[in-house]
Design a protein around this motif. Sequence first.
Motif, short mmCIF file in Angstrom:
data_model
loop_
_atom_site.label_atom_id
_atom_site.label_comp_id
_atom_site.label_asym_id
_atom_site.label_seq_id
_atom_site.Cartn_x
_atom_site.Cartn_y
_atom_site.Cartn_z
N ALA A 49 -48.65 -59.83 -20.89
CA ALA A 49 -49.78 -60.11 -20.27
C ALA A 49 -49.85 -61.77 -19.83
CB ALA A 49 -51.13 -60.08 -21.11
N ALA A 50 -50.35 -62.05 -18.66
CA ALA A 50 -50.57 -63.54 -18.28
C ALA A 50 -51.72 -64.19 -19.10
CB ALA A 50 -50.97 -63.68 -16.89
N ARG A 51 -51.09 -65.33 -19.45
CA ARG A 51 -52.09 -66.24 -20.35
C ARG A 51 -53.28 -66.76 -19.77
NH1 ARG A 51 -48.81 -68.95 -25.34
NH2 ARG A 51 -47.64 -67.35 -26.16
N PRO A 52 -54.53 -66.76 -20.29
CA PRO A 52 -55.73 -67.43 -19.64
C PRO A 52 -55.49 -69.01 -19.43
CG PRO A 52 -56.11 -67.19 -21.89
CD PRO A 52 -54.83 -66.59 -21.59
N ARG A 53 -56.27 -69.68 -18.84
CA ARG A 53 -56.11 -71.05 -18.54
C ARG A 53 -57.24 -71.97 -19.26
NH1 ARG A 53 -55.26 -71.96 -11.94
NH2 ARG A 53 -53.46 -70.51 -11.83
N ILE A 54 -56.93 -73.00 -19.69
CA ILE A 54 -57.76 -73.80 -20.65
C ILE A 54 -57.91 -75.26 -19.35
CG2 ILE A 54 -58.28 -75.42 -22.51
CD1 ILE A 54 -56.77 -73.46 -24.18
N ASN A 55 -59.43 -75.51 -19.13
CA ASN A 55 -59.59 -76.63 -18.33
C ASN A 55 -59.50 -77.76 -18.87
OD1 ASN A 55 -60.22 -74.55 -16.42
ND2 ASN A 55 -62.51 -74.73 -17.18
N GLY A 56 -59.00 -78.83 -18.29
CA GLY A 56 -58.85 -80.11 -18.55
C GLY A 56 -60.32 -80.68 -18.59
N SER A 57 -60.34 -81.85 -19.39
CA SER A 57 -61.81 -82.59 -19.47
C SER A 57 -61.73 -84.08 -19.40
CB SER A 57 -62.57 -81.91 -20.59
OG SER A 57 -62.21 -82.36 -21.82
N LEU A 58 -62.81 -84.72 -18.97
CA LEU A 58 -62.93 -86.05 -19.03
C LEU A 58 -64.10 -86.61 -19.05
CD1 LEU A 58 -61.69 -87.20 -15.41
CD2 LEU A 58 -62.56 -84.99 -16.09
N THR A 109 -51.98 -86.99 -15.46
CA THR A 109 -51.17 -86.80 -16.57
C THR A 109 -51.73 -87.58 -17.71
OG1 THR A 109 -49.20 -86.56 -15.24
CG2 THR A 109 -48.87 -87.07 -17.56
N ASN A 110 -52.39 -88.94 -17.37
CA ASN A 110 -52.78 -89.46 -18.55
C ASN A 110 -54.21 -89.99 -18.75
OD1 ASN A 110 -50.10 -91.01 -19.30
ND2 ASN A 110 -49.93 -90.76 -17.29
N PHE A 111 -55.12 -89.37 -17.99
CA PHE A 111 -56.57 -89.70 -18.06
C PHE A 111 -57.37 -88.46 -17.66
CE2 PHE A 111 -54.91 -93.99 -16.98
CZ PHE A 111 -55.97 -94.72 -17.63
N VAL A 112 -56.87 -87.27 -18.17
CA VAL A 112 -57.43 -86.00 -18.29
C VAL A 112 -56.83 -85.46 -19.42
CG1 VAL A 112 -57.96 -83.66 -17.34
CG2 VAL A 112 -57.67 -85.79 -15.77
N HIS A 113 -57.74 -84.75 -20.49
CA HIS A 113 -57.14 -84.33 -21.81
C HIS A 113 -56.96 -82.98 -21.35
CE1 HIS A 113 -56.09 -83.68 -25.81
NE2 HIS A 113 -56.98 -82.84 -26.00
N HIS A 114 -55.85 -82.30 -21.75
CA HIS A 114 -55.64 -80.92 -21.65
C HIS A 114 -55.15 -80.62 -22.94
CE1 HIS A 114 -55.54 -80.40 -17.11
NE2 HIS A 114 -55.12 -81.84 -16.94
N PRO A 115 -55.96 -79.63 -23.43
CA PRO A 115 -55.65 -79.14 -24.75
C PRO A 115 -54.25 -78.56 -25.24
CG PRO A 115 -57.84 -78.48 -24.25
CD PRO A 115 -57.12 -78.87 -22.97
#
Length: 434
Positions: free
Chosen positions: A332-341, A233-239
């Motif tokens: 339509a189902a929405r695509p995913r955006i990966n979190g990054s760190l 929740t706090n150490f990965v940035h999810h756009p």
Amino acid sequence: MPLRAAHLRPLFFVGRNPPSQSLSCRSFFRTPIATAKPKKVLKPSVVKPRVVIANLKAARPVKLSQQRNSLPVHATPLPVDPTADSGDQTNFFSSFQADLRTPESWPKMLFFIVALELGVTLYAARKTNLNTDYWVDRLTHGEATEGLNNHVIVVARAVEFGQTLERWGQVLVRMTQALGTTMQRVMLDSYISAAEKIIQAPDALRVCWGICAVNGVVFLAWRIPSLSTFMITNFVHHPLSGKAHTLLTSVFSHHGGFHLIFNSMALLSFGSAAGTFLYVRQAQLPSSPLESTSAYHFLAFFISAGVFASFGSHAIQVRRYDAFVRTLPKFAARPRINGSLGASGAIYACVTLCALAFPDTRIAPLFIPFSVPIQPGVGALMLLDVVGVLRGWRMFDHIAHLSGALFGVLYYFFGPPSWNGYRRLTATDSGKEI
């Protein structure tokens, strides 16, 4: 065995010439350039968008795998072995697939970026002024500062630090008297060797050691199962999470051991050289104030570069995501955006800064038995990231790499003069010990 001042040799480099811009930096770049690359993206398995008819969805039986991929936003994610393959990492990020952004997300994000960048730089400038004023008053006793320069202040700081380490060595002598002569000699020799390296290390290198230590603590926190939800929740940035503080915390977060090692090696190499340039360049500018240490300047540069790189990746990914979602059918189902760190965005800023500051330097790329000039090597690295963006590679956050590289280029031209402006803005009339 008594420990004498000569054993510690605290004045190792007293009398040597200060570093100059023509300094040969090959020793800084023996770390492979490829180690500056990974800003790892923890990647769930890709789920292709598909149209789902609302009245048939409820009647169709739900598979176990679909249940896992449709956990509610606030559900606790399933535990994942850090060594597990990418297929298991879908559960690791399943709680972040929903778009949690609000109309206030962008203003909040921009306010966080501006406030953090200004706050960190002003704080660093203020601390630098206080430390410099303290040493100027101590060396001049309130008299004129003619003949005083940065090198004299740095040498004085090194002398006092060496005396402090010598006092600690005397304490170590008393504590190890009961261990026998051989064991005591081994411990004192190790202490002396470490003390000499610390004294001789540039301020920026010491800051890099501290950053690596913080990264190591965060890495260990990833290994604690009870902290998994907190870390995700706090150490990965999810756009799409709507959070701003993870732009900063993700810079110090590394989930994989190799990711941490490679970034640490690159930071110790390029970060030390970048800090040397910032110190030398500041002294060369006309009407520059005295500066006793470059530690705060480099720390502000590193944090600003990391946040800038994270925000660049965030802005472009969200823009591309919104543009793609507008083309989808209603159900339509929405695509995913990966979190990054990872810290590679800030490291890329150090790399490009060094490439511009020391163009004659040669670097040794990973697994290549010969060295190459730094500017063509860095250019090839940037080209690889551009290809990664165009091809949609998802293993690394190529947008963050390029954003960090851009920050380094901009800081090379505009950073040192701006830093002097912050120094004057936070100038003090009298020095106080920090």
